[in-house]
Design a protein around this motif. Structure first.
Motif, short mmCIF file in Angstrom:
data_model
loop_
_atom_site.label_atom_id
_atom_site.label_comp_id
_atom_site.label_asym_id
_atom_site.label_seq_id
_atom_site.Cartn_x
_atom_site.Cartn_y
_atom_site.Cartn_z
N ALA A 10 45.47 37.73 52.77
CA ALA A 10 46.50 37.62 51.73
C ALA A 10 47.87 37.65 52.40
O ALA A 10 48.25 38.64 53.02
CB ALA A 10 46.37 38.77 50.73
N THR A 67 51.94 37.74 52.51
CA THR A 67 53.03 38.28 51.71
C THR A 67 54.00 37.15 51.36
O THR A 67 53.93 36.05 51.92
CB THR A 67 53.77 39.37 52.49
N SER A 125 54.66 33.31 53.18
CA SER A 125 54.01 32.22 52.45
C SER A 125 54.90 30.99 52.38
O SER A 125 56.12 31.09 52.24
CB SER A 125 53.67 32.70 51.04
N ALA A 140 53.67 35.73 47.00
CA ALA A 140 52.63 36.49 47.67
C ALA A 140 51.25 36.15 47.12
O ALA A 140 51.10 35.86 45.93
CB ALA A 140 52.90 37.99 47.50
N ASP A 141 50.25 36.20 47.99
CA ASP A 141 48.87 36.04 47.54
C ASP A 141 48.42 37.28 46.79
O ASP A 141 48.98 38.38 46.98
CB ASP A 141 47.94 35.83 48.74
N ASN A 142 47.41 37.14 45.95
CA ASN A 142 46.78 38.30 45.33
C ASN A 142 45.27 38.18 45.51
O ASN A 142 44.74 37.11 45.82
CB ASN A 142 47.14 38.40 43.85
N TRP A 143 44.58 39.29 45.35
CA TRP A 143 43.16 39.33 45.67
C TRP A 143 42.30 38.68 44.61
O TRP A 143 41.11 38.49 44.79
CB TRP A 143 42.72 40.77 45.89
N GLU A 144 42.90 38.29 43.47
CA GLU A 144 42.13 37.62 42.42
C GLU A 144 42.11 36.10 42.58
O GLU A 144 41.28 35.43 41.99
CB GLU A 144 42.69 37.98 41.04
N GLN A 145 43.03 35.56 43.35
CA GLN A 145 43.10 34.10 43.43
C GLN A 145 41.91 33.56 44.21
O GLN A 145 41.38 34.23 45.11
CB GLN A 145 44.42 33.66 44.05
N ARG A 201 42.70 32.12 49.61
CA ARG A 201 43.86 32.68 50.32
C ARG A 201 43.84 32.13 51.75
O ARG A 201 43.32 31.07 52.01
CB ARG A 201 43.77 34.21 50.31
#
Length: 623
Positions: free
Chosen positions: A312, A314, A318, A323-328, A331
């Protein structure tokens, strides 16, 4: 409200109001209300009859997709608002959305315009999008209460589906043939519009079209749209990019300018895909090789899953600044490359497999080329990241010769392996290979059938660097990337000019050769002689590995003191280094153009300066 306003003069006196007969008053009011009725009558039915809506999946990663609706005003009067309704099958749902307010009741969805996009002029359209989950497609579409195909003029007549993705064949210097699977329609498909670069170039009644008059060595992107018997158009097919053959002279403006991006560079080097943008290099390249995928058990496998698709990033790391998130769903570097391509749609990305460390599995792959090609295709075209990659690069070091390990699969193995890879990946994907530059007598170029294999590749990345280095700890010192031979060169055939010449004699067209540039230097220590040919005691110290250092460090820590064979060298204290500079890169690009090569590539981005000096020199030199 219109009635009282128009009737205001009647209220100026009681006598006027009371002396009017009932019949007269009714007649007057009827006359006043007729224009209002006409206005109301035009507003609602015309808006419905003159408004259409079409849906397309903009991306699909298996468990989810990106969706886009386009609302178009096909009438003659502006509309001031719109409401779109549709149903999804169970298991398919809308997640986040933008440019519309989306609500849900069960599996029924309603999308209303936001404040700024409610008014749509005649002939204009607005688009809103969303991220969805599940495999389904919308049904029962209504726009402002009427059918999405244009309202009551064609009730129940839905627009056609999207045709299949076009497949290119008979690709030549100036033309190509496209074939696609038929669209479906509830009342029949009449014909197809073929679009090149978004502009319609033909309307045909069959599912094939041959385009001509194209420029050699150029990328063209095609989509196909179906029309039904009511002349309604459906969503466009997925795009296909066709690269015409020929046009190999970089001076013609079609030069390949390719850089390697390493997945491990995001660790100690702290070099992210975003740095390609901030350095200015993204605007100066045409292709990226993502290095490396592994080759294990004769198959393509993931190299570093965390770096590739899990990390992920930040917001400050990016490309998008988000920022990336863990649900997307995706990554890592793959998602960053996707963001890069969104900003720079001209850039093509290939996934490179093998390399010095991971070439050991190619020998087993050569024993079953079809199985190898199948494994690579399934990995590169994984729905989670298929849109990221435009092809595959095989970096086998070295077929029928020795690198980190030795291969004895035979001279024909590279030809059969690349032929199987091309057959599986087809004409619409790039297939390339990184190959040796050892032009010595009975050397590595002679060990494999690179000429025969060239029929299956778009180009070869000829590794015209690492000819000499501190693996010969005592020297003699020599430039690791000489363009030509020179008096005293330690080994004949170890230079770029001889490598390119030998490959041409093997039958490899100049238009399928890229000249390699190293964005680093190689060096020795314990050296007393300034010019090449001196003795040494071992490898010079380097930031990550002895005997090797990035250009961005050497340009300041050990500035050049001389030139030999088209490249530079430097002596600082007892250390001796050779490396390319913007000036030597420019001269090498001039040479590549004179040889009619397809272009140049470099290893690798993180060795360049923060403002991309060497990448700029390649870009400017090739034009």
């Amino acid at each position: 409200m219109s009635g009282p306003t128009r009737g205001a003069p009647l209220s100026t006196g009681t006598k006027q109001r009371t002396t009017l007969s009932r019949r007269t008053l009714v007649a007057m009011m009827s006359a006043l209300l007729l224009p209002l009725a006409a206005m109301v009558g035009l507003a609602s039915p015309a808006q419905a009859a003159g408004t259409t809506a079409t849906f397309v999946k903009t991306s699909d990663w298996g468990s989810g997709f990106g969706g886009s609706w386009t609302v178009k005003n096909t009438g003659t009067a502006a509309i001031s608002s719109w409401t779109l309704e549709w149903d999804f099958p169970a298991g398919t749902a809308v997640g986040s959305s933008w440019d519309a307010t989306v609500t849900r009741t069960g599996d029924h969805y309603s999308a209303k315009n936001v404040g700024w996009n409610g008014t749509v002029a005649p002939g204009a359209s607005v688009t809103f999008g969303f991220n969805g989950t599940g495999p389904g497609n919308p049904t029962g579409c209504k726009i402002n209460g009427a059918s999405c195909d244009g309202g009551p003029t064609n009730p129940g007549d839905n627009p056609p589906s999207a045709p299949g993705t076009p497949v290119a064949s008979n690709v030549g210097d100036n033309g190509a043939t496209l074939t696609w699977s038929a669209a479906t329609d509830d009342h029949g498909v009449k014909n197809y519009d073929v679009l090149r670069g978004g502009t319609k170039v033909a309307t045909v009644a069959t599912t094939t079209y041959t385009d001509g008059g194209l420029a050699a060595g150029t990328d063209y992107t095609y989509t196909v749209v179906a029309r039904d018997n009511a002349d309604q158009t459906g969503p466009a097919s997925a795009p296909v990019t066709v690269h015409t053959t020929g046009g190999g002279n970089p001076g013609g403006g079609n030069a390949v300018k390719l850089g390697y991006f390493t997945n491990w560079g995001i660790y100690g080097r702290n070099y992210n895909v975003k740095n390609i943008v901030t350095s200015g290099s993204a605007a100066k390249i045409t292709h990226i090789n993502y290095a490396f995928g592994n080759v294990q058990g004769g198959k393509c496998t993931i190299g570093d899953s965390y770096a590739d698709y899990d990390k992920a990033f930040t917001a400050d790391q990016s490309v998008s600044g988000v920022a990336d998130n863990w649900e997307q769903p995706l990554r890592g570097n793959f998602n960053q490359l996707r963001q890069l391509k969104a900003k720079y749609p001209n850039i093509k990305v290939l996934w490179s497999f093998g390399g010095w460390t991971w070439s050991g599995g190619f020998g087993q792959a050569a024993a079953n080329p079809a199985a190898f090609a199948e494994s690579c295709y399934n990995l590169v075209e994984d729905p989670r990241w298929a849109d990221v990659f435009d092809g595959i690069d095989l970096d086998w070091e070295y077929p029928n010769a020795c690198g980190l390990t030795c291969d004895t699969s035979g001279a024909a193995s590279i030809k059969t392996l690349l032929a199987a890879t091309r057959a599986k990946f087809g004409a619409n994907n790039l297939v390339t290979a990184a190959i040796t530059a050892d032009a010595s007598s009975a050397g590595k170029i002679d060990a494999a059938d690179y000429g025969g294999a060239s029929a299956s590749v778009d180009w070869y990345n000829v590794m015209t660097y690492d000819f000499f280095g501190a693996w010969d700890a005592k020297g003699p010192t020599a430039p690791h990337s000489p363009l030509t031979s020179y008096t005293g060169i330690p080994k004949d055939g170890f230079n770029s000019s001889d490598a390119i010449a030998k490959l041409k004699t093997k039958g490899v067209p100049a238009s399928k050769l890229l000249l390699g540039i190293g964005f680093y230097g190689r060096g020795w220590t314990g050296v007393t002689q300034d010019t090449p040919g001196g003795t040494a005691t071992g490898a010079a110290p380097g930031t990550y590995e002895a005997g090797i250092e990035d250009y961005k460090v050497l340009k300041s820590s050990c500035p050049t003191t001389g030139l030999v064979a088209g490249t530079a060298y430097a002596k600082c204290g007892s250390n001796w280094w050779s490396y390319d500079t913007p000036a030597t890169v420019a001269s090498k690009m001039h040479w590549a153009k004179a040889q009619n090569l397809r272009g140049a590539f470099f290893w690798e981005f993180s060795g360049d300066t923060t403002n991309g000096e060497l990448a700029a020199a390649i870009h400017n030199g090739l034009g």
